[in-house]
Design a protein around this motif. Structure first.
Motif, PDB file in Angstrom:
ATOM      1  N   LYS A  38       0.837  -1.189   0.000  1.00  0.00           N
ATOM      2  CA  LYS A  38       0.000   0.000   0.000  1.00  0.00           C
ATOM      3  C   LYS A  38       0.879   1.250   0.000  1.00  0.00           C
ATOM      4  CE  LYS A  38      -3.682  -2.334   2.568  1.00  0.00           C
ATOM      5  NZ  LYS A  38      -4.512  -2.322   3.808  1.00  0.00           N
ATOM      6  N   PRO A  39       0.336   2.394  -0.475  1.00  0.00           N
ATOM      7  CA  PRO A  39       1.162   3.609  -0.561  1.00  0.00           C
ATOM      8  C   PRO A  39       1.796   4.003   0.756  1.00  0.00           C
ATOM      9  CG  PRO A  39      -0.869   3.892  -1.794  1.00  0.00           C
ATOM     10  CD  PRO A  39      -0.994   2.580  -1.073  1.00  0.00           C
ATOM     11  N   GLY A  40       1.106   3.768   1.886  1.00  0.00           N
ATOM     12  CA  GLY A  40       1.659   4.178   3.161  1.00  0.00           C
ATOM     13  C   GLY A  40       2.701   3.241   3.732  1.00  0.00           C
ATOM     14  N   ASP A  41       2.925   2.099   3.074  1.00  0.00           N
ATOM     15  CA  ASP A  41       3.879   1.122   3.591  1.00  0.00           C
ATOM     16  C   ASP A  41       5.332   1.559   3.438  1.00  0.00           C
ATOM     17  OD1 ASP A  41       1.750  -0.473   4.234  1.00  0.00           O
ATOM     18  OD2 ASP A  41       1.915  -1.764   2.470  1.00  0.00           O
ATOM     19  N   VAL A  42       5.595   2.384   2.438  1.00  0.00           N
ATOM     20  CA  VAL A  42       6.969   2.825   2.168  1.00  0.00           C
ATOM     21  C   VAL A  42       7.045   4.334   2.366  1.00  0.00           C
ATOM     22  CG1 VAL A  42       8.837   2.944   0.476  1.00  0.00           C
ATOM     23  CG2 VAL A  42       7.291   0.973   0.495  1.00  0.00           C
TER      24      VAL A  42
END
Length: 232
Positions: A38-42
């Motif tokens: 997901k975008p917030g994972d990195v």
């Protein structure tokens, strides 16, 4: 076949639309990204400069005035006590008799204008024809960017709806320094709510044709006056 199971291959010579080309680039850029990510994972590294030069409040106000003037805005320097007189002088010089007023505009800003100047309240039923019939709009601002000479309006109480600053030919904007003046666009963005209707103004409305002939007032005020009020 890429990591998401989508083929980017096409037959030689087969035409590709701009949409397909852009989507193909996106697929190739995401080819090594796990499907469950997901975008917030990195986390995104944001180590770029917030501001190019460390300016004092006085230096920032001067730079803002210089860049506004470079964009052909008319800049008036005063203090808070001088705002009413400066606004009244600008209205008189322009011959303004009807002025659009946001609901939250400080009353004292127009206190020196005199009873002959009609105050037109910003209201939902104030359409393009009615706005075209007024002479001036007076507003505050949300923030001003010194490095770019840009005023940002976010439809706050002293700014009113966006349309009132787009139709009238003359806009007087009051900027309070140092509270509303920042050095960079990055600093301005930190103060602004992206969910609000933001209007970024750098000088009077202007455009140029293919021969670079400048025409002002096409999609906004022909004359922008900025009252830069600095309390020393």
């Amino acid at each position: 076949m890429n990591a998401r199971g989508v083929s980017d291959e096409r037959s030689w010579g087969e035409p590709v639309s701009a949409r397909e080309e852009i989507l193909g680039r996106v697929r190739r850029a995401l080819a090594d990204v796990p499907a469950a990510e997901k975008p917030g994972d990195v986390p995104v590294v944001r180590d770029y400069l917030r501001v190019h030069d460390e300016l004092t409040p006085g230096q920032a106000a001067r730079l803002l005035a210089e860049n506004l003037a470079e964009y052909r805005a008319v800049v008036h320097r005063t203090d808070t006590a001088g705002i009413p007189g400066r606004v009244a002088a600008s209205l008189a010089a322009r011959g303004s008799r009807r002025v659009v007023v946001p609901a939250g505009l400080p009353e004292e800003w127009l206190s020196a204008a005199g009873p002959e100047v009609e105050r037109v309240p910003d209201a939902p039923d104030l359409g393009p024809r009615e706005l075209d019939a007024v002479d001036t709009v007076v507003t505050g601002c949300a923030v001003a960017v010194a490095e770019t000479g840009t005023l940002v309006l976010d439809a706050g109480p002293a700014q009113g709806s966006r349309r009132i600053t787009l139709v009238p030919d003359h806009h007087i904007c009051v900027v309070r320094a140092p509270d509303q003046v920042v050095c960079s666009v990055g600093q301005a963005l930190e103060r602004l709510d992206p969910a609000r209707p933001l209007t970024w103004i750098s000088g009077p409305s202007a455009t140029s044709d293919i021969e670079l002939s400048r025409v002002e007032g096409v999609h906004g005020p022909r004359l922008l006056e900025v009252v830069l009020a600095t309390d020393r």
